[in-house]
Every structure is written in structure tokens, then in C-alpha cells.
Design an enzyme around this catalytic site. Sequence first.
Site, PDB file in Angstrom:
ATOM      1  N   THR A   1       0.818  -1.213   0.000  1.00 19.23           N
ATOM      2  CA  THR A   1       0.000   0.000   0.000  1.00 19.23           C
ATOM      3  C   THR A   1       0.856   1.268   0.000  1.00 19.23           C
ATOM      4  OG1 THR A   1      -0.243  -0.121   2.418  1.00 19.23           O
ATOM      5  CG2 THR A   1      -1.999  -1.103   1.082  1.00 19.23           C
TER       6      THR A   1
ATOM      7  N   ASN B   1       3.720   1.478  -1.695  1.00 15.92           N
ATOM      8  CA  ASN B   1       4.072   1.615  -3.099  1.00 15.92           C
ATOM      9  C   ASN B   1       2.964   2.336  -3.866  1.00 15.92           C
ATOM     10  OD1 ASN B   1       6.259  -0.013  -2.400  1.00 15.92           O
ATOM     11  ND2 ASN B   1       5.347  -1.868  -3.245  1.00 15.92           N
TER      12      ASN B   1
ATOM     13  N   TYR C   1      11.999  -7.306   4.395  1.00 15.96           N
ATOM     14  CA  TYR C   1      11.926  -8.404   3.429  1.00 15.96           C
ATOM     15  C   TYR C   1      13.027  -8.277   2.396  1.00 15.96           C
ATOM     16  CZ  TYR C   1       9.648  -5.449  -0.161  1.00 15.96           C
ATOM     17  OH  TYR C   1       9.352  -4.479  -1.095  1.00 15.96           O
TER      18      TYR C   1
ATOM     19  N   TRP D   1      10.848 -11.054   7.247  1.00 14.25           N
ATOM     20  CA  TRP D   1      11.039 -11.005   8.685  1.00 14.25           C
ATOM     21  C   TRP D   1      10.076  -9.933   9.202  1.00 14.25           C
ATOM     22  CZ3 TRP D   1      14.830 -11.141   5.023  1.00 14.25           C
ATOM     23  CH2 TRP D   1      15.719 -12.220   5.054  1.00 14.25           C
TER      24      TRP D   1
ATOM     25  N   ASP E   1       0.983  -2.729  -7.704  1.00  9.50           N
ATOM     26  CA  ASP E   1       0.884  -1.556  -6.831  1.00  9.50           C
ATOM     27  C   ASP E   1       1.002  -0.263  -7.632  1.00  9.50           C
ATOM     28  OD1 ASP E   1       0.935  -3.465  -4.793  1.00  9.50           O
ATOM     29  OD2 ASP E   1       3.084  -3.215  -4.442  1.00  9.50           O
TER      30      ASP E   1
END
Length: 289
Positions: A29, A31, A85, A99, A246
Site C-alpha cells: 500500500t 508503493n 523483506y 522477517w 501496486d
Amino acid sequence: MTRVACIGEAMIELSMDGDRALVGVAGDTLNTAVYLRRSAPSVEVTYVTCLGDDPFSDRIFDFIAEQGIGTSGITRLPGASPGLYAINTIQAERSFTYWRSASAARQLFADGKFDRLAGYDALYISGISLAILPHPVRLALLDWLRNASVQVIYDSNYRPRLWEDAATAKTITRAFWDRADIALPSIDDEMALFGETAGTVASRFARHTGKGALKRGKLGPLSIGETVTQSYPSASNVVDTTAAGDSFNGAYLGALLTGRSQAQSLLAGHKMAARVVQHRGAIIPAQNV
């Protein structure tokens, strides 16, 4: 001025380039919020999330502000930290390692209060936004939205590992499609979640009462709510498909919310996604937009 709140999780992104990692900030979101703001500077975009008080949270907060996105919807939680990530890309296709189990964003709306969402013209939410929340919070948010006079924009963005089970994901997704005024599904996500064929997914969204776009990658979007027949150009050199959907959402919404036609908005979204997939990472340099 149109006011839009984008709700979800902002994370630290590691984009792997061989043995090197490029550090950035992203999240589905977020992005979309960035590409919406770039596509429509006249639209006021605010990001709603929770961050910690660590240096990486500071980095995320500063990045959001630098993009011209409002930070008044960000809650800082002492002792918390954001998710992280890593993206590995092989022949333009992505694999992710996350993570995020202790991400501060999981505490969004933990107080059960949604008043901070009042006053916006539109709220943008994704399936990832919902998947990271406790189930009672999802239900409370849905109940609040059913009684709120606000335009709801939804993208199911299905990530199976974030949900406790597929049945819950289906129930929540169906409920949000019912509430959505603007629907922005991806055909692959809907096929995976509901076990449907591409044709069945298209037929289902042909009956949707709002408007939007069924994203189909290089095939181009199918219009929701209005018949549109036009062609869509292909990307000349696909490098990384991260944030393709996105970025489509952001540019589509930027056009739609500033008065452009459905056909123009669909084309704007597709062209933006075609540019983004020719660069590495979720958010490309502003000069390339």
C-alpha cells in the site's frame, strides 16, 4: 482537494543484486501511495501505519515524508520495529523472504478505534493490510467501514502465508469486495485464493457494482463497471515485476480521482506498471515516472 488514506505496512526492502543488497523502503500500500502521489500531485495522500522508534523506523518515516505523503496517520510505538523483506529476482520473477512477525504495523488499530480514518474521501486497503491484523480487528474495521460514508478502494493482494488459513482469507476478502467502491484485483491472486479459472474470475467481477480494474499483467486490465475496449502496450524489457500491481493501482487511481475517464485511467495504470517492471525494486526513481 481529494484526500486519500493508504493503510498498511511499510517495510525495509533488501533488493538482492548478486551478493549485494540494495536497501530501500516499500510495502504494497505504500508503493501505491507513492505512485498515486507522483501521478496526481493535487491529491492529498496520507499513510496510516505503526512504526517503532528505531533507526529503521526513522528511515521509513523520513522516506514517506520525502515522497510528499502525509505522516499524520503514523503512530510511533516505543520499543517496536518495522518488518523487513528481501527480494531475489530470477529472470524477472520474484521470490521473497520476510522477517515481519513482530512488525509494529501488526498493532495498527489495536485500540479498536478508527476515528483517525474519518475525514478522508477515500481509503485504500489491501489483503496484506488485513492479513497482518488480528481477526477481531479486521471484523471491527469492516463493521466501521460498513457504516462510514467514505469511498473504499480494495486490492486483495493475496499472500497465503500471512493468513491463518485460506477459509478466513476467503471470508474477509469476499466481505471487502462487497464493500469496495473501487475494486483492484489481480487475476492470479483471485484464482489462487478462490480456486477459480481466469474466466470465472472475470465473470465474477463483471457483476461488481462499483468500478475498477482486473489486473492481468502484460495482457492489460479488464475494466470493471464500464465497458472499455482498447489495446495496451507491452514493456520492452522486463527486469523485475516487483510492485507492478501496486504501481498500476497508484497511476489508475491518480487518473480516476482527478477526473479522467475509465479508459484513460486504465491506460495510465498499465503504462506506469510497464515502466516500473523495467527497473529493479518496488519504487523507481521519480525521474523515470
